[in-house]
Design an enzyme around this catalytic site. Structure first.
Site, PDB file in Angstrom:
ATOM      1  N   THR A 112      -3.207  -8.300  -0.994  1.00  0.00           N
ATOM      2  CA  THR A 112      -3.592  -7.138  -1.788  1.00  0.00           C
ATOM      3  C   THR A 112      -3.825  -7.661  -3.207  1.00  0.00           C
ATOM      4  O   THR A 112      -3.388  -8.752  -3.566  1.00  0.00           O
ATOM      5  CB  THR A 112      -2.479  -6.070  -1.833  1.00  0.00           C
ATOM      6  OG1 THR A 112      -1.284  -6.679  -2.320  1.00  0.00           O
ATOM      7  CG2 THR A 112      -2.225  -5.471  -0.460  1.00  0.00           C
TER       8      THR A 112
ATOM      9  N   LYS B  21      -0.372  -5.868  -6.401  1.00  0.00           N
ATOM     10  CA  LYS B  21       1.088  -6.033  -6.521  1.00  0.00           C
ATOM     11  C   LYS B  21       1.371  -7.030  -7.643  1.00  0.00           C
ATOM     12  O   LYS B  21       1.033  -6.758  -8.784  1.00  0.00           O
ATOM     13  CB  LYS B  21       1.660  -6.414  -5.173  1.00  0.00           C
ATOM     14  CG  LYS B  21       1.411  -5.288  -4.176  1.00  0.00           C
ATOM     15  CD  LYS B  21       1.946  -5.543  -2.799  1.00  0.00           C
ATOM     16  CE  LYS B  21       1.641  -4.309  -1.972  1.00  0.00           C
ATOM     17  NZ  LYS B  21       1.474  -4.520  -0.590  1.00  0.00           N
TER      18      LYS B  21
ATOM     19  N   ASP C 157      -0.170 -13.832   4.839  1.00  0.00           N
ATOM     20  CA  ASP C 157      -0.370 -12.569   4.122  1.00  0.00           C
ATOM     21  C   ASP C 157       0.506 -12.599   2.882  1.00  0.00           C
ATOM     22  O   ASP C 157       1.714 -12.408   2.957  1.00  0.00           O
ATOM     23  CB  ASP C 157       0.007 -11.410   5.054  1.00  0.00           C
ATOM     24  CG  ASP C 157      -0.094 -10.053   4.369  1.00  0.00           C
ATOM     25  OD1 ASP C 157      -0.321 -10.008   3.144  1.00  0.00           O
ATOM     26  OD2 ASP C 157       0.059  -9.028   5.071  1.00  0.00           O
TER      27      ASP C 157
ATOM     28  N   GLU D 281     -24.034  -2.412   0.815  1.00  0.00           N
ATOM     29  CA  GLU D 281     -23.633  -3.087   2.065  1.00  0.00           C
ATOM     30  C   GLU D 281     -24.257  -4.467   2.130  1.00  0.00           C
ATOM     31  O   GLU D 281     -25.422  -4.660   1.776  1.00  0.00           O
ATOM     32  CB  GLU D 281     -24.080  -2.254   3.270  1.00  0.00           C
ATOM     33  CG  GLU D 281     -23.189  -1.055   3.498  1.00  0.00           C
ATOM     34  CD  GLU D 281     -23.633  -0.211   4.685  1.00  0.00           C
ATOM     35  OE1 GLU D 281     -24.684  -0.499   5.268  1.00  0.00           O
ATOM     36  OE2 GLU D 281     -22.910   0.741   5.008  1.00  0.00           O
TER      37      GLU D 281
ATOM     38  N   ARG E 250      -5.985  -1.356  -6.950  1.00  0.00           N
ATOM     39  CA  ARG E 250      -5.677  -1.258  -5.511  1.00  0.00           C
ATOM     40  C   ARG E 250      -6.811  -1.899  -4.738  1.00  0.00           C
ATOM     41  O   ARG E 250      -7.985  -1.660  -5.032  1.00  0.00           O
ATOM     42  CB  ARG E 250      -5.589   0.209  -5.080  1.00  0.00           C
ATOM     43  CG  ARG E 250      -4.399   0.930  -5.570  1.00  0.00           C
ATOM     44  CD  ARG E 250      -4.066   2.084  -4.649  1.00  0.00           C
ATOM     45  NE  ARG E 250      -3.062   1.674  -3.707  1.00  0.00           N
ATOM     46  CZ  ARG E 250      -1.778   1.473  -4.019  1.00  0.00           C
ATOM     47  NH1 ARG E 250      -1.341   1.642  -5.236  1.00  0.00           N
ATOM     48  NH2 ARG E 250      -0.923   1.114  -3.094  1.00  0.00           N
TER      49      ARG E 250
ATOM     50  N   TYR F  60     -24.381   1.932  -3.539  1.00  0.00           N
ATOM     51  CA  TYR F  60     -24.228   1.423  -2.170  1.00  0.00           C
ATOM     52  C   TYR F  60     -24.715  -0.016  -2.133  1.00  0.00           C
ATOM     53  O   TYR F  60     -25.802  -0.314  -2.614  1.00  0.00           O
ATOM     54  CB  TYR F  60     -25.015   2.275  -1.155  1.00  0.00           C
ATOM     55  CG  TYR F  60     -24.053   2.939  -0.195  1.00  0.00           C
ATOM     56  CD1 TYR F  60     -23.338   2.172   0.725  1.00  0.00           C
ATOM     57  CD2 TYR F  60     -23.820   4.299  -0.239  1.00  0.00           C
ATOM     58  CE1 TYR F  60     -22.411   2.762   1.575  1.00  0.00           C
ATOM     59  CE2 TYR F  60     -22.899   4.890   0.611  1.00  0.00           C
ATOM     60  CZ  TYR F  60     -22.196   4.112   1.515  1.00  0.00           C
ATOM     61  OH  TYR F  60     -21.272   4.690   2.345  1.00  0.00           O
TER      62      TYR F  60
HETATM   63  C1  LIG Z   1       2.677  -8.043   3.376  1.00  0.00           C
HETATM   64  C2  LIG Z   1       1.797  -6.828   3.253  1.00  0.00           C
HETATM   65  N1  LIG Z   1       0.623  -6.836   3.882  1.00  0.00           N
HETATM   66  C3  LIG Z   1      -0.201  -5.780   3.828  1.00  0.00           C
HETATM   67  C4  LIG Z   1       0.130  -4.666   3.089  1.00  0.00           C
HETATM   68  C5  LIG Z   1      -0.772  -3.481   3.134  1.00  0.00           C
HETATM   69  O1  LIG Z   1      -1.418  -3.215   1.966  1.00  0.00           O
HETATM   70  P1  LIG Z   1      -2.119  -1.780   1.755  1.00  0.00           P
HETATM   71  O2  LIG Z   1      -1.039  -0.832   1.443  1.00  0.00           O
HETATM   72  O3  LIG Z   1      -3.071  -2.064   0.631  1.00  0.00           O
HETATM   73  O4  LIG Z   1      -2.835  -1.459   3.032  1.00  0.00           O
HETATM   74  C6  LIG Z   1       1.341  -4.626   2.395  1.00  0.00           C
HETATM   75  C7  LIG Z   1       1.700  -3.428   1.607  1.00  0.00           C
HETATM   76  O5  LIG Z   1       2.761  -3.178   1.210  1.00  0.00           O
HETATM   77  C8  LIG Z   1       2.203  -5.737   2.481  1.00  0.00           C
HETATM   78  O6  LIG Z   1       3.386  -5.750   1.886  1.00  0.00           O
END
Ligand SMILES: Cc1ncc(COP(=O)(O)O)c(C=O)c1O
Length: 427
Positions: free
Chosen positions: A224, A227, A198, A54, A233, A52
């Site tokens: 993320t 990918k 994002d 935090e 993950r 842990y």
């Molecule tokens: C552009 C985008 N943002 C956020 C996410 C969310 O990621 P997670 O599945 O890890 O929550 C994805 C997942 O496919 C995504 O394509």
């Protein structure tokens, strides 16, 4: 490996073995998936999961964090170098949480956000009515020009000026072209909004400058790590130190973001996953990762060419990144649900996807999204893309022809023998 698990829980052991075999014996075309390295796998499966911690390095709420701090600091420093980021938070558990944390850190409930429409390639967490983002914030969406398949930046600007959002989101789950992050930032600055980008899908390509990297441009960037970045993950948030909208306040932008993650949204970080993120970032900093990312795009283009030779309709006519969107309804008279089923039968794994102006439903749309990150990790190149394009066409044109499907499946199994996966894992 997995010796204890095999003895103590054969059901889960068998599930894992079956899934690993499935991954080995298929052509993985899901654009958001990849195969992590054995080193990343090893880091994930360690007793770091027991801890842990935090808080943040040097400022924890629990004792015994001296080594956890080293791991988290390494992840942060490597991510900063990889993307040229001023500030990084590596604790977000997943991409959706990272987005939630940024909204929570910088906005009030019901504040206005302008983001890409889900049916045009946005993500659920970009304001879908069924998602927390659509329920808690006042969402406006931009789409793509149906004629070109491209985002019309003038339209984004017009919508921003009419709606005056507090945040503009750039980034996508299903858009095959590069983005004009500079223009997004200019529009955000014009209307006094934050710009959050994002890059969940394209992070690996951004880190290696194979597509535009928004980190030096946008106020905040979420991604993320699993990918194109090919890590475990999870997710992370990168941002500028200073808050452009509210400068010279006690909490700068970096502190606001950190506070939004913890204690705002999350409790203890997943220290084993953060260690694995650090391992993946080190891998991504090696020169061969850039070559790999270049090959991802070359493969996507070769796949597009192969499909276009068969007159398959592609959204925007091709790709600049790792993914393609096929209009399978127009091209083959088949919809997503059945297409995924028949492709599964021949060991080609794909996901159905809404396309702009979709005439179907989210569960049975007119589109298929296909991507090249995972097969590029396996070592496939342009000649294999040509072959894969031919398989798609054969199967989607003849979804009920058992002989054609049997033939394609045996060709798939034959081809993938040349691209071994996880050979040295003894399970
Ligand atoms: C552009 C985008 N943002 C956020 C996410 C969310 O990621 P997670 O599945 O890890 O929550 C994805 C997942 O496919 C995504 O394509």
């Amino acid at each position: 490996m997995l010796k204890s698990l095999k003895e103590s829980d054969p059901e889960i052991y068998n599930t894992i073995i079956n899934e690993v075999d499935r991954q080995k014996e298929g052509v993985e075309m899901i654009a958001s998936e990849n195969f992590v390295s054995p080193a990343v796998l090893e880091a994930m499966g360690t007793p770091l999961t027991n801890k842990y911690s935090e808080g943040y390095p040097g400022k924890r709420y629990y004792g015994g964090n001296e080594f956890i701090d080293v791991g988290e600091n390494l992840a942060i420093e490597r991510a900063k170098k990889l993307f040229g980021a001023e500030h990084v938070n590596v604790q977000p558990h997943a991409g959706s949480q990272a987005n939630m944390e940024v909204y929570f850190a910088l906005l009030e409930i019901k504040d206005k956000i302008l983001a890409m429409d889900l049916s045009c390639g946005g993500h659920l967490s970009h304001g879908s009515p069924v998602n927390f983002s659509g329920k808690h914030y006042t969402m406006f969406h931009y789409g793509i020009d149906p004629k070109t398949g491209l985002i019309d930046m003038d339209e984004v600007e017009r919508t921003a000026k009419i709606t005056m959002p507090k945040m503009i989101v750039s980034g996508f789950s299903a858009y095959p072209r590069d983005l004009d992050f500079k223009r997004f930032q200019e529009i955000a600055e014009d209307v006094g909004a934050y710009h959050m980008s994002d890059i969940a899908h394209i992070a690996g390509l951004c880190a290696t400058d194979v597509v535009t990297n928004p980190v030096p441009i946008a106020d905040v960037v979420t991604t993320t790590t699993h990918k194109t970045l090919r890590g475990p993950r999870g997710a992370m948030i990168m941002c500028k130190e200073e808050d452009r909208i509210k400068p010279n306040t006690k909490k700068n932008l970096a502190k606001k973001i950190d506070f939004g993650v913890f204690p705002g949204m999350q409790g203890g970080p997943l220290d084993h996953m953060i260690a694995a993120k650090a391992v993946a970032f080190k891998e991504a900093l090696q020169p061969d990762f850039k070559t790999h990312c270049e090959q991802i795009v070359k493969n996507a283009r070769a796949l597009a060419e192969g499909l276009l030779e068969h007159d398959v309709e592609l959204v925007s006519g091709g790709t600049d990144n790792h993914l393609l969107l096929m209009d399978i309804d127009k091209s083959f008279g088949i919809r997503g649900k059945k297409a995924v089923q028949v492709l599964d039968e021949v060991h080609i794994y794909t996901n159905k996807n809404m396309i702009p102006g979709d005439r179907g439903t989210p569960f049975n749309p007119c589109g298929l999204r296909i991507g090249t990150p995972a097969i590029t990790t396996r070592g496939m190149k342009e000649p294999e893309m040509k072959q894969i394009a031919d398989w798609y066409v054969k199967v989607l044109k003849n979804p009920d022809d058992v002989t054609i499907k049997e033939n394609v499946k045996s060709e798939v199994l034959d081809m993938i023998k040349d691209f071994p996966l996880y050979e040295n894992l003894d399970y």
